[in-house]
Design an enzyme around this catalytic site. Structure first.
Site, PDB file in Angstrom:
ATOM      1  N   ASP A  96      28.284  47.838  40.903  1.00  0.00           N
ATOM      2  CA  ASP A  96      27.756  46.822  39.980  1.00  0.00           C
ATOM      3  C   ASP A  96      27.686  45.476  40.696  1.00  0.00           C
ATOM      4  O   ASP A  96      28.723  44.873  40.989  1.00  0.00           O
ATOM      5  CB  ASP A  96      28.657  46.723  38.747  1.00  0.00           C
ATOM      6  CG  ASP A  96      28.086  45.774  37.704  1.00  0.00           C
ATOM      7  OD1 ASP A  96      27.295  46.233  36.866  1.00  0.00           O
ATOM      8  OD2 ASP A  96      28.400  44.563  37.755  1.00  0.00           O
ATOM      9  N   LYS A 131      21.472  42.408  38.360  1.00  0.00           N
ATOM     10  CA  LYS A 131      21.216  41.617  37.140  1.00  0.00           C
ATOM     11  C   LYS A 131      20.389  40.384  37.466  1.00  0.00           C
ATOM     12  O   LYS A 131      20.579  39.767  38.527  1.00  0.00           O
ATOM     13  CB  LYS A 131      22.543  41.151  36.515  1.00  0.00           C
ATOM     14  CG  LYS A 131      23.621  42.208  36.491  1.00  0.00           C
ATOM     15  CD  LYS A 131      24.889  41.756  35.778  1.00  0.00           C
ATOM     16  CE  LYS A 131      26.005  42.759  35.995  1.00  0.00           C
ATOM     17  NZ  LYS A 131      26.774  42.588  37.236  1.00  0.00           N
ATOM     18  N   HIS A 188      21.328  39.105  32.793  1.00  0.00           N
ATOM     19  CA  HIS A 188      22.767  38.832  32.971  1.00  0.00           C
ATOM     20  C   HIS A 188      23.374  38.125  31.761  1.00  0.00           C
ATOM     21  O   HIS A 188      24.473  38.451  31.311  1.00  0.00           O
ATOM     22  CB  HIS A 188      22.946  37.976  34.235  1.00  0.00           C
ATOM     23  CG  HIS A 188      24.285  38.088  34.874  1.00  0.00           C
ATOM     24  ND1 HIS A 188      24.464  37.973  36.231  1.00  0.00           N
ATOM     25  CD2 HIS A 188      25.516  38.298  34.352  1.00  0.00           C
ATOM     26  CE1 HIS A 188      25.751  38.111  36.510  1.00  0.00           C
ATOM     27  NE2 HIS A 188      26.410  38.304  35.391  1.00  0.00           N
ATOM     28  N   TYR A 197      25.773  36.967  42.223  1.00  0.00           N
ATOM     29  CA  TYR A 197      26.928  37.170  43.101  1.00  0.00           C
ATOM     30  C   TYR A 197      26.581  36.893  44.570  1.00  0.00           C
ATOM     31  O   TYR A 197      27.483  36.745  45.394  1.00  0.00           O
ATOM     32  CB  TYR A 197      27.491  38.602  42.991  1.00  0.00           C
ATOM     33  CG  TYR A 197      27.863  39.061  41.600  1.00  0.00           C
ATOM     34  CD1 TYR A 197      27.967  38.165  40.536  1.00  0.00           C
ATOM     35  CD2 TYR A 197      28.109  40.403  41.337  1.00  0.00           C
ATOM     36  CE1 TYR A 197      28.291  38.607  39.259  1.00  0.00           C
ATOM     37  CE2 TYR A 197      28.436  40.846  40.073  1.00  0.00           C
ATOM     38  CZ  TYR A 197      28.516  39.938  39.026  1.00  0.00           C
ATOM     39  OH  TYR A 197      28.839  40.398  37.773  1.00  0.00           O
TER      40      TYR A 197
HETATM   41  N1  NAP Z   1      28.112  40.724  33.246  1.00  0.00           N
HETATM   42  C1  NAP Z   1      28.979  39.767  33.406  1.00  0.00           C
HETATM   43  O1  NAP Z   1      28.801  38.637  32.911  1.00  0.00           O
HETATM   44  C2  NAP Z   1      30.225  40.034  34.199  1.00  0.00           C
HETATM   45  C3  NAP Z   1      31.278  39.095  34.205  1.00  0.00           C
HETATM   46  C4  NAP Z   1      32.433  39.404  34.948  1.00  0.00           C
HETATM   47  C5  NAP Z   1      32.506  40.605  35.640  1.00  0.00           C
HETATM   48  N2  NAP Z   1      31.441  41.479  35.634  1.00  0.00           N
HETATM   49  C6  NAP Z   1      31.479  42.766  36.379  1.00  0.00           C
HETATM   50  O2  NAP Z   1      32.699  43.432  36.076  1.00  0.00           O
HETATM   51  C7  NAP Z   1      33.406  43.694  37.305  1.00  0.00           C
HETATM   52  C8  NAP Z   1      34.908  43.666  37.047  1.00  0.00           C
HETATM   53  O3  NAP Z   1      35.300  42.426  36.474  1.00  0.00           O
HETATM   54  P1  NAP Z   1      36.162  41.332  37.244  1.00  0.00           P
HETATM   55  O4  NAP Z   1      35.963  41.509  38.692  1.00  0.00           O
HETATM   56  O5  NAP Z   1      35.832  40.002  36.695  1.00  0.00           O
HETATM   57  O6  NAP Z   1      37.647  41.621  36.779  1.00  0.00           O
HETATM   58  P2  NAP Z   1      38.619  42.890  36.784  1.00  0.00           P
HETATM   59  O7  NAP Z   1      37.990  44.056  37.429  1.00  0.00           O
HETATM   60  O8  NAP Z   1      39.150  43.044  35.396  1.00  0.00           O
HETATM   61  O9  NAP Z   1      39.837  42.365  37.685  1.00  0.00           O
HETATM   62  C9  NAP Z   1      39.709  42.079  39.040  1.00  0.00           C
HETATM   63  C10 NAP Z   1      41.018  41.442  39.523  1.00  0.00           C
HETATM   64  O10 NAP Z   1      42.106  42.364  39.338  1.00  0.00           O
HETATM   65  C11 NAP Z   1      42.730  42.632  40.588  1.00  0.00           C
HETATM   66  N3  NAP Z   1      43.023  44.074  40.602  1.00  0.00           N
HETATM   67  C12 NAP Z   1      42.123  45.094  40.686  1.00  0.00           C
HETATM   68  N4  NAP Z   1      42.739  46.286  40.650  1.00  0.00           N
HETATM   69  C13 NAP Z   1      44.067  46.036  40.556  1.00  0.00           C
HETATM   70  C14 NAP Z   1      45.216  46.861  40.498  1.00  0.00           C
HETATM   71  N5  NAP Z   1      45.115  48.196  40.534  1.00  0.00           N
HETATM   72  N6  NAP Z   1      46.429  46.256  40.402  1.00  0.00           N
HETATM   73  C15 NAP Z   1      46.539  44.910  40.355  1.00  0.00           C
HETATM   74  N7  NAP Z   1      45.481  44.067  40.394  1.00  0.00           N
HETATM   75  C16 NAP Z   1      44.250  44.633  40.506  1.00  0.00           C
HETATM   76  C17 NAP Z   1      41.736  42.229  41.669  1.00  0.00           C
HETATM   77  O11 NAP Z   1      42.421  41.763  42.824  1.00  0.00           O
HETATM   78  P3  NAP Z   1      42.015  42.104  44.359  1.00  0.00           P
HETATM   79  O12 NAP Z   1      40.510  42.147  44.450  1.00  0.00           O
HETATM   80  O13 NAP Z   1      42.614  40.950  45.100  1.00  0.00           O
HETATM   81  O14 NAP Z   1      42.647  43.417  44.688  1.00  0.00           O
HETATM   82  C18 NAP Z   1      40.999  41.081  40.983  1.00  0.00           C
HETATM   83  O15 NAP Z   1      41.753  39.875  41.115  1.00  0.00           O
HETATM   84  C19 NAP Z   1      32.909  42.579  38.235  1.00  0.00           C
HETATM   85  O16 NAP Z   1      33.195  42.821  39.584  1.00  0.00           O
HETATM   86  C20 NAP Z   1      31.442  42.578  37.902  1.00  0.00           C
HETATM   87  O17 NAP Z   1      30.806  43.665  38.530  1.00  0.00           O
HETATM   88  C21 NAP Z   1      30.324  41.201  34.921  1.00  0.00           C
END
Ligand code: NAP
Length: 287
Positions: free
Chosen positions: A51, A81, A114, A56
């Site tokens: 994704d 997106k 997006h 990004y």
């Molecule tokens: N459409 C939208 O508006 C929107 C907005 C936000 C996100 N997204 C999408 O959703 C995806 C995921 O969301 P997100 O990246 O914001 O947040 P997330 O996946 O909920 O959390 C990511 C964070 O958690 C940490 N983490 C991951 N796995 C872990 C584990 N097993 N144990 C402990 N910590 C862990 C990562 O650290 P490290 O990387 O340092 O390991 C990072 O700091 C994004 O990458 C993007 O593709 C979309």
């Protein structure tokens, strides 16, 4: 490629006949220079769904990693997106062509608006959606969908357009279930993609999730992700840490019982649990 595991990830059927792997890998906030190596590792772990987004700035790294993997393009599901500055139809057409060029592919599996940006563009996300319908029609986007659309935004698309979005990618995590938007999607055949599924790591210290995890010999993050999977959500946790990429992929060798699901359901704090920006007021245009 060595070490490729047979994927155990189930797929979700979309309303247009395509299928999407329920678990993927998100690349938000991975710097462009680090993206190819992070995605290469994720593909080695077994992820087959990436994704990304124009916003990004790392589509090129995603494309490079997919090509370098030696996997067939057809075996990796790629989502991107539309950036917020490109909602006008001609801009959207140019931006989409640029996305394909950055990824180095002639189609994406899924392309999303997006953010709805209801306070910009005279509130006209309908023309933008009709432009995405063109991309689906000419086959350069296998599926099209939206992100951060609220119920009233979805209602307008359903009433005024030909294609119902295949997915709505929304904030949804144990503390914020985004119930109305999720329910509208389920009632209208729109699959829910849950962004920030582990609340950006906040679930790590949650007592309820830790209690369940301790009992099942899993981590609290795995329990939270498994809760999403059992609800039918599509998730793509982000991590640049190899051990966490692996941990987040190991969700299919255990199950949550109804009692535990109820306990996690009870963590919902409604609107107070929202962590990210509100789609009704979000109006950021990257420079
Ligand atoms: N459409 C939208 O508006 C929107 C907005 C936000 C996100 N997204 C999408 O959703 C995806 C995921 O969301 P997100 O990246 O914001 O947040 P997330 O996946 O909920 O959390 C990511 C964070 O958690 C940490 N983490 C991951 N796995 C872990 C584990 N097993 N144990 C402990 N910590 C862990 C990562 O650290 P490290 O990387 O340092 O390991 C990072 O700091 C994004 O990458 C993007 O593709 C979309």
């Amino acid at each position: 490629m060595s070490n490729v595991r047979t994927s155990t990830v189930p797929t979700i059927d979309l309303n247009d006949g395509h299928a999407i792997p329920q678990l993927g890998f998100g690349v938000f906030q991975i710097p462009p220079k680090d993206t190819a190596s992070a995605v290469s590792l994720a593909l080695e772990v077994g992820y087959r769904h990436i994704d990304t987004a124009e916003m990004y700035g790392n589509e090129q790294g995603v494309g490079d990693a997919v090509r370098a993997s030696g996997l067939d393009r057809a075996d990796v599901f790629i989502t991107s997106k539309l950036n917020n500055g490109f909602h006008r139809p001609d801009d959207a057409r140019r931006a989409f062509a640029q996305t394909l060029s950055e990824l180095g592919t002639d189609y994406v599996d899924l392309f999303l608006i997006h953010w709805p940006l209801p306070t910009l563009y005279d509130g006209d996300y309908v023309s933008t959606w009709k432009t995405l319908e063109e991309f689906r029609q000419d086959g350069r986007a296998r599926s099209i969908g939206v992100s951060n659309f609220q119920v009233d935004h979805l209602e307008r698309l359903v009433a005024e357009c030909d294609v119902v979005p295949a997915v709505n990618q929304i904030e949804l995590q144990p503390y914020f279930h985004n119930t109305d938007v999720d329910a509208y999607g389920r009632a209208h055949g729109i699959a829910t993609e849950a962004w920030a599924p582990i609340a950006k790591g906040k679930v790590l210290n949650d007592p309820t999730l830790n209690e369940i995890a301790g009992r099942l010999g899993k981590s609290p993050v795995q329990v939270a992700l498994r809760w999403h999977i059992q609800r039918g959500n599509i998730v793509f946790p982000k991590s640049v840490t190899p051990a966490r990429m692996q941990e987040n992929f190991e969700l299919f060798d255990f199950q949550l019982e109804p009692d535990d699901i109820e306990k996690i359901d009870a963590l919902d704090r409604g609107e107070e649990g929202r962590d990210g920006l509100h789609p009704d007021t979000m109006d950021y245009i990257p420079s």
